[in-house]
Design a protein around this motif. Structure first.
Motif, mmCIF file in Angstrom:
data_model
loop_
_atom_site.group_PDB
_atom_site.id
_atom_site.type_symbol
_atom_site.label_atom_id
_atom_site.label_comp_id
_atom_site.label_asym_id
_atom_site.label_seq_id
_atom_site.Cartn_x
_atom_site.Cartn_y
_atom_site.Cartn_z
ATOM 1 N N ALA A 197 0.694 -1.366 -0.128
ATOM 2 C CA ALA A 197 -0.087 0.212 0.144
ATOM 3 C C ALA A 197 0.697 1.665 0.131
ATOM 4 O O ALA A 197 0.680 1.883 -0.615
ATOM 5 N N TYR A 198 1.755 1.623 0.722
ATOM 6 C CA TYR A 198 2.750 2.040 0.936
ATOM 7 C C TYR A 198 3.613 2.983 -0.881
ATOM 8 O O TYR A 198 3.637 3.829 -1.186
ATOM 9 N N THR A 199 3.918 1.502 -1.433
ATOM 10 C CA THR A 199 3.983 1.530 -3.176
ATOM 11 C C THR A 199 3.783 2.451 -2.923
ATOM 12 O O THR A 199 4.130 3.343 -4.259
ATOM 13 N N VAL A 200 2.597 1.910 -3.624
ATOM 14 C CA VAL A 200 1.439 1.701 -4.312
ATOM 15 C C VAL A 200 1.328 3.580 -4.354
ATOM 16 O O VAL A 200 0.807 4.322 -5.061
ATOM 17 N N ARG A 201 0.653 4.024 -2.743
ATOM 18 C CA ARG A 201 0.310 5.534 -3.038
ATOM 19 C C ARG A 201 1.478 6.365 -3.348
ATOM 20 O O ARG A 201 1.410 6.936 -3.549
ATOM 21 N N ALA A 202 2.549 5.080 -3.133
ATOM 22 C CA ALA A 202 3.508 6.755 -3.294
ATOM 23 C C ALA A 202 3.710 6.649 -5.118
ATOM 24 O O ALA A 202 4.467 7.867 -5.858
ATOM 25 N N GLU A 203 3.517 5.697 -5.663
ATOM 26 C CA GLU A 203 3.964 5.645 -7.310
ATOM 27 C C GLU A 203 2.928 6.671 -7.753
ATOM 28 O O GLU A 203 2.886 6.954 -8.910
ATOM 29 N N LEU A 204 1.522 6.577 -7.552
ATOM 30 C CA LEU A 204 0.250 6.972 -7.945
ATOM 31 C C LEU A 204 0.974 7.973 -7.608
ATOM 32 O O LEU A 204 -0.124 8.871 -8.246
ATOM 33 N N GLY A 205 1.748 9.114 -7.017
ATOM 34 C CA GLY A 205 0.977 10.040 -6.718
ATOM 35 C C GLY A 205 0.785 10.620 -5.517
ATOM 36 O O GLY A 205 0.274 12.182 -5.514
ATOM 37 N N ILE A 206 0.575 9.559 -4.634
ATOM 38 C CA ILE A 206 -1.096 10.157 -3.377
ATOM 39 C C ILE A 206 -0.119 10.567 -2.190
ATOM 40 O O ILE A 206 -0.819 11.679 -1.680
ATOM 41 N N ALA A 207 1.199 10.380 -2.256
ATOM 42 C CA ALA A 207 1.444 10.423 -1.085
ATOM 43 C C ALA A 207 1.923 11.537 -0.697
ATOM 44 O O ALA A 207 2.316 12.304 -2.083
ATOM 45 N N GLU A 208 2.164 12.025 0.684
ATOM 46 C CA GLU A 208 2.872 13.514 0.956
ATOM 47 C C GLU A 208 4.431 13.614 0.849
ATOM 48 O O GLU A 208 4.774 15.361 0.267
ATOM 49 N N ASP A 209 4.930 13.132 0.638
ATOM 50 C CA ASP A 209 6.230 12.361 0.920
ATOM 51 C C ASP A 209 6.340 11.536 -0.167
ATOM 52 O O ASP A 209 6.601 10.753 0.956
ATOM 53 N N GLN A 210 6.922 11.644 -0.938
ATOM 54 C CA GLN A 210 6.792 9.934 -1.904
ATOM 55 C C GLN A 210 7.990 9.439 -1.802
ATOM 56 O O GLN A 210 7.975 7.749 -1.121
ATOM 57 N N ILE A 211 8.983 10.335 -0.879
ATOM 58 C CA ILE A 211 10.263 9.257 -1.225
ATOM 59 C C ILE A 211 10.541 8.288 0.454
ATOM 60 O O ILE A 211 10.469 7.613 0.573
ATOM 61 N N ARG A 212 9.489 9.519 1.491
ATOM 62 C CA ARG A 212 9.188 9.022 2.829
ATOM 63 C C ARG A 212 8.300 7.660 2.309
ATOM 64 O O ARG A 212 8.911 6.989 3.708
ATOM 65 N N ASP A 213 7.065 7.753 1.741
ATOM 66 C CA ASP A 213 6.086 6.091 1.931
ATOM 67 C C ASP A 213 7.148 5.066 1.081
ATOM 68 O O ASP A 213 6.968 3.602 1.280
ATOM 69 N N PHE A 214 8.710 4.963 -0.116
ATOM 70 C CA PHE A 214 8.928 4.442 -0.331
ATOM 71 C C PHE A 214 9.687 4.451 1.131
ATOM 72 O O PHE A 214 10.410 2.491 1.134
ATOM 73 N N ALA A 215 9.894 4.864 1.817
ATOM 74 C CA ALA A 215 11.459 3.654 3.169
ATOM 75 C C ALA A 215 10.517 3.447 3.938
ATOM 76 O O ALA A 215 10.883 2.410 4.006
ATOM 77 N N THR A 216 9.310 3.768 3.684
ATOM 78 C CA THR A 216 8.318 3.424 5.153
ATOM 79 C C THR A 216 7.648 1.915 4.202
ATOM 80 O O THR A 216 8.053 0.723 5.291
ATOM 81 N N ALA A 217 7.464 1.749 2.930
ATOM 82 C CA ALA A 217 7.054 0.684 2.430
ATOM 83 C C ALA A 217 8.020 -0.925 2.916
ATOM 84 O O ALA A 217 8.167 -1.569 2.724
ATOM 85 N N ARG A 218 9.737 -0.318 2.386
ATOM 86 C CA ARG A 218 11.108 -1.030 2.247
ATOM 87 C C ARG A 218 10.606 -1.792 3.822
ATOM 88 O O ARG A 218 11.527 -2.237 4.250
ATOM 89 N N GLU A 219 10.336 -0.552 4.999
ATOM 90 C CA GLU A 219 11.040 -1.097 5.993
ATOM 91 C C GLU A 219 9.879 -2.342 6.589
ATOM 92 O O GLU A 219 10.504 -3.311 7.070
ATOM 93 N N PHE A 220 8.536 -1.872 6.421
ATOM 94 C CA PHE A 220 7.420 -2.934 6.260
ATOM 95 C C PHE A 220 7.515 -4.359 6.199
ATOM 96 O O PHE A 220 8.052 -5.141 6.352
ATOM 97 N N GLY A 221 8.071 -4.041 5.051
ATOM 98 C CA GLY A 221 8.427 -5.398 3.781
ATOM 99 C C GLY A 221 9.904 -6.116 4.716
ATOM 100 O O GLY A 221 9.735 -7.551 4.648
#
Length: 303
Positions: free
Chosen positions: A80-104
């Motif tokens: 979900a965090y990855t897709v939110r970043a890829e769709l441009g919905i995230a307020e901070d795209q890089i942070r969402d990718f980092a959070t997705a990586r952390e959960f993964g």
């Protein structure tokens, strides 16, 4: 973050209370977590609406807070965090990718031998650790590699060398275990990982091309794979005309309501149009029409 609020004692009490409820009243039916995941997955499938995607994300976070250490939940959070970043919905795209990586990574650390080797190597994911992962881990591998690769790319080439070996090792393991997982997402992840390094680090673009080709063969309707292939492989190997022709085809592609990746495809179309200097779909007077009868399925079977 919601997942950090509860104390270990409170978490244990909640798990015990749920266990008692299941034993005394559920009669062997599906547990609460399964049913809640079904509800949240239904919201996730409506991710073209930012509100629905964020609702699903909040629900996964709350579920993870109550029932930590469940790979089903952790994998969905990474996704979900990855897709939110890829769709441009995230307020901070890089942070969402980092959070997705952390959960993964948290999901992967549930595998004992993997976790042991990572810990023994100072927290680094080494190839030997990746080889310990099994088929049930593939979803978490893929949704670790994809945001990790995006995160490294967005941060710039300086950090690629530090993460490249881990990304390649994880992605290769996912393909070894299940090359068709998620309609080719495992091969997509490998293609991204192999194409990521800058020229100075000698990227294996021939290997990346092979992995992208496998992903596109399995899911020819997934436009994000084609955009990345055009940008990270074709253009870098000098096949500029072929890359631009592919981007042009993507930019002119129609969308259908029942596409499994409709939201991601719309983002890919807009990315291709942006690269070619065309207006985005919502601003185009003669943009692609919504077509009837395209590929069906909801894409929810990845976990």
């Amino acid at each position: 973050m919601l997942r950090r609020l509860a104390t270990p004692g409170l978490r244990a009490a909640r798990r015990w209370a749920l266990a008692l409820a299941l034993v005394s009243g559920c009669g062997g039916g599906r547990d609460f977590v399964d049913k809640r995941i079904d509800t949240l997955d239904a919201a996730y499938r409506q991710r073209s609406s930012p509100g629905q995607l964020n609702e699903a994300l909040r629900g996964y976070l709350q579920l993870n807070e109550r029932f930590p250490g469940d790979r089903r939940i952790l994998g969905r959070l990474a996704r979900a965090y990855t897709v939110r970043a890829e769709l441009g919905i995230a307020e901070d795209q890089i942070r969402d990718f980092a959070t997705a990586r952390e959960f993964g990574l948290e999901c992967l650390m549930l595998q004992g031998s993997f976790a042991g080797l990572v810990s023994a190597n100072g927290g680094k994911v080494v190839p030997a650790a990746a080889r310990e992962l099994q088929e049930e881990d593939v979803g978490c591998i893929v949704w670790t590699v994809l945001p990790w690769a995006r995160w490294v790319h967005e941060r710039g080439a300086a950090g690629v060398g530090l993460d490249h070996q881990a990304l390649i090792a994880l992605a290769k393991r996912a393909v070894e275990l299940n090359p068709r997982w998620g309609r080719g997402r495992s091969q997509y992840a490998l293609g991204l990982a192999q194409a990521l390094p800058p020229d100075m680090l000698d990227p294996k673009l021939d290997k990346a091309k092979e992995a992208f080709a496998g992903a596109m063969e399995i899911a020819p309707d997934r436009l994000s794979v084609q955009v990345d292939y055009a940008l990270f492989v074709l253009r870098r190997t000098g096949a500029t005309e072929e890359a631009d022709a592919m981007l042009q085809r993507i930019a002119e592609t129609g969308l259908a309501d029942d596409e499994s990746d409709r939201s991601e495809n719309e983002a890919a179309i807009n990315q291709a149009r942006r690269i070619l200097g065309m207006p985005p779909l919502e601003e185009s007077a003669d943009g692609p029409a919504i077509e009837e009868g395209s590929v069906g399925g909801d894409g929810s079977g990845e976990f």
